[in-house]
Design a protein around this motif. Structure first.
Motif, PDB file in Angstrom:
ATOM      1  N   THR A 194      15.179  -5.828 -22.436  1.00 53.08           N
ATOM      2  CA  THR A 194      14.908  -7.486 -22.964  1.00 53.08           C
ATOM      3  C   THR A 194      13.983  -8.108 -22.272  1.00 53.08           C
ATOM      4  OG1 THR A 194      17.552  -7.576 -22.827  1.00 53.08           O
ATOM      5  CG2 THR A 194      16.367  -9.444 -23.280  1.00 53.08           C
ATOM      6  N   ALA A 195      13.494  -7.884 -21.241  1.00 59.58           N
ATOM      7  CA  ALA A 195      12.377  -8.749 -20.658  1.00 59.58           C
ATOM      8  C   ALA A 195      10.974  -7.951 -21.247  1.00 59.58           C
ATOM      9  CB  ALA A 195      12.265  -8.649 -19.255  1.00 59.58           C
ATOM     10  N   ASN A 196      11.083  -6.771 -21.347  1.00 62.67           N
ATOM     11  CA  ASN A 196       9.776  -6.200 -22.155  1.00 62.67           C
ATOM     12  C   ASN A 196       9.596  -6.437 -23.424  1.00 62.67           C
ATOM     13  OD1 ASN A 196       7.871  -4.261 -21.807  1.00 62.67           O
ATOM     14  ND2 ASN A 196       8.792  -2.751 -23.121  1.00 62.67           N
ATOM     15  N   TYR A 197      10.716  -6.639 -24.215  1.00 68.14           N
ATOM     16  CA  TYR A 197      10.699  -6.819 -25.510  1.00 68.14           C
ATOM     17  C   TYR A 197      10.225  -8.198 -25.799  1.00 68.14           C
ATOM     18  CZ  TYR A 197      12.282  -7.808 -30.303  1.00 68.14           C
ATOM     19  OH  TYR A 197      12.493  -7.879 -31.578  1.00 68.14           O
ATOM     20  N   GLU A 198      10.836  -9.097 -25.378  1.00 69.98           N
ATOM     21  CA  GLU A 198      10.365 -10.549 -25.116  1.00 69.98           C
ATOM     22  C   GLU A 198       8.986 -10.796 -24.716  1.00 69.98           C
ATOM     23  OE1 GLU A 198      13.260 -12.799 -22.929  1.00 69.98           O
ATOM     24  OE2 GLU A 198      14.807 -12.505 -24.418  1.00 69.98           O
ATOM     25  N   LYS A 199       8.404  -9.971 -23.837  1.00 76.05           N
ATOM     26  CA  LYS A 199       7.077 -10.118 -23.300  1.00 76.05           C
ATOM     27  C   LYS A 199       6.138  -9.634 -24.490  1.00 76.05           C
ATOM     28  CE  LYS A 199       3.983  -8.108 -19.804  1.00 76.05           C
ATOM     29  NZ  LYS A 199       3.830  -7.010 -18.930  1.00 76.05           N
TER      30      LYS A 199
END
Length: 316
Positions: free
Chosen positions: A86-91
């Motif tokens: 999730t963090a990578n996608y939002e980044k």
């Protein structure tokens, strides 16, 4: 055992009809309930048996609890993987930070200043070379330095352009696919965790708990057996001459051993095939010996009747 039971029922039926030819014909059988076997999905240790055998249970009641320590760790790992994806996608969706873009612009400005200095130095060396005040090697070094600084400027500009443009669409889709895969793994691990808590899937009576507290169960073995439904049904064998007279939904009188008055029951199912066939040719006399399995549902007022009690159903 089934064949012996059928033969005993036939013998009893023939005995009853022989002793009192004037009495009503009966279909013999017993009271039954649907048996729901809840099986183990993993080889774990039984850590809790919160409900005693023979108790009434409702849908969702916890019947058996297996050790879930290891599976909880798997769920925690899956949760961490989802958080990382999730963090990578939002980044990627947000793109570069303002601070990163500002730093890239500063590098471009510095590279421009360096190129200007290199260009001025090259021109100075070139002028000196015309007057034979600088060697050819000095001129080549100045030219190479200018070209290197120019390339650094172009690299800084491209880096700035990449940060301003944001993430590539392909990278975003790739990150989204990774996130969805992580979420699917989490759902699977959570389902395995839930399966370690054995719950009643229907209302009924907890008939049997085959495993004891502290035992390690085998995968696929039954952990709890529930007799489903409020009231039992009479499973009886209907003689062949009465098969055409009975249909689903018919109301028949059910006699239960130990109860004086008959109980009205409703036929909920009757087989289209005989329960067994004699080995000899079926002439008119022999056809009358065929039996058709039927189920007659008793009303909810008979919920207290136990399973396995002999019962007889009056034929129409």
């Amino acid at each position: 055992m089934v064949t012996v039971r059928i033969l005993i029922l036939i013998f009893c039926f023939l005995t009853l009809t022989a002793c009192d030819s004037g009495s009503k014909s009966m279909a013999l059988g017993s009271l039954e309930r649907q048996r729901i076997a809840l099986t183990a999905t993993s080889n774990e240790v039984v850590v809790a048996l919160p409900v005693a055998q023979g108790s009434m249970v409702t849908k969702g009641t916890v019947l058996v609890q297996l050790d879930d320590t290891q599976q909880r760790a798997q769920v925690a790992k899956a949760l961490a993987d989802v958080a990382q994806s999730t963090a990578n996608y939002e980044k990627l969706l947000k793109g570069a930070r303002e601070e990163e873009i500002a730093a890239a612009r500063a590098k471009v400005s510095g590279a421009k200043a360096t190129v200007q200095e290199s260009e001025a130095n090259y021109r100075r060396i070139a002028s000196m070379a015309k007057d034979n005040l600088a060697s050819k090697a000095d001129l080549d070094r100045a030219l190479a330095s200018r070209d290197a600084d120019t390339a650094s400027l172009e690299s800084a500009r491209e880096n700035l352009r990449e940060l301003v443009s944001g993430s590539r669409e392909e990278d975003i889709r790739f990150a989204l696919a990774n996130l969805q895969a992580s979420e699917a793994v989490l759902l699977g691990e959570q389902k395995r965790l839930d399966d370690l808590t054995i719950r009643a899937t229907r209302d009924g009576i907890l008939d049997n708990l085959p495993w004891n507290l502290g035992e390690r169960v085998t995968q696929g073995s039954p952990l709890a057996v529930v007799l489903a439904g409020k009231a039992p049904f009479a499973r009886v064998y209907v003689p062949e001459p009465y098969r055409v007279k009975i249909s689903i939904g018919d109301v028949l009188l059910v006699h239960v051993d130990g109860i004086d008055n008959p109980i009205e029951g409703k036929v909920r199912w009757i087989s289209n095939e005989p329960a067994f066939t004699p080995y000899y040719a079926l002439n008119q006399e022999e056809r009358s010996r065929l039996m058709y399995l039927a189920e007659v549902q008793l009303p909810d007022s008979s919920a207290s009747l136990p399973s396995g009690v002999p019962a007889q159903v009056e034929m129409p």
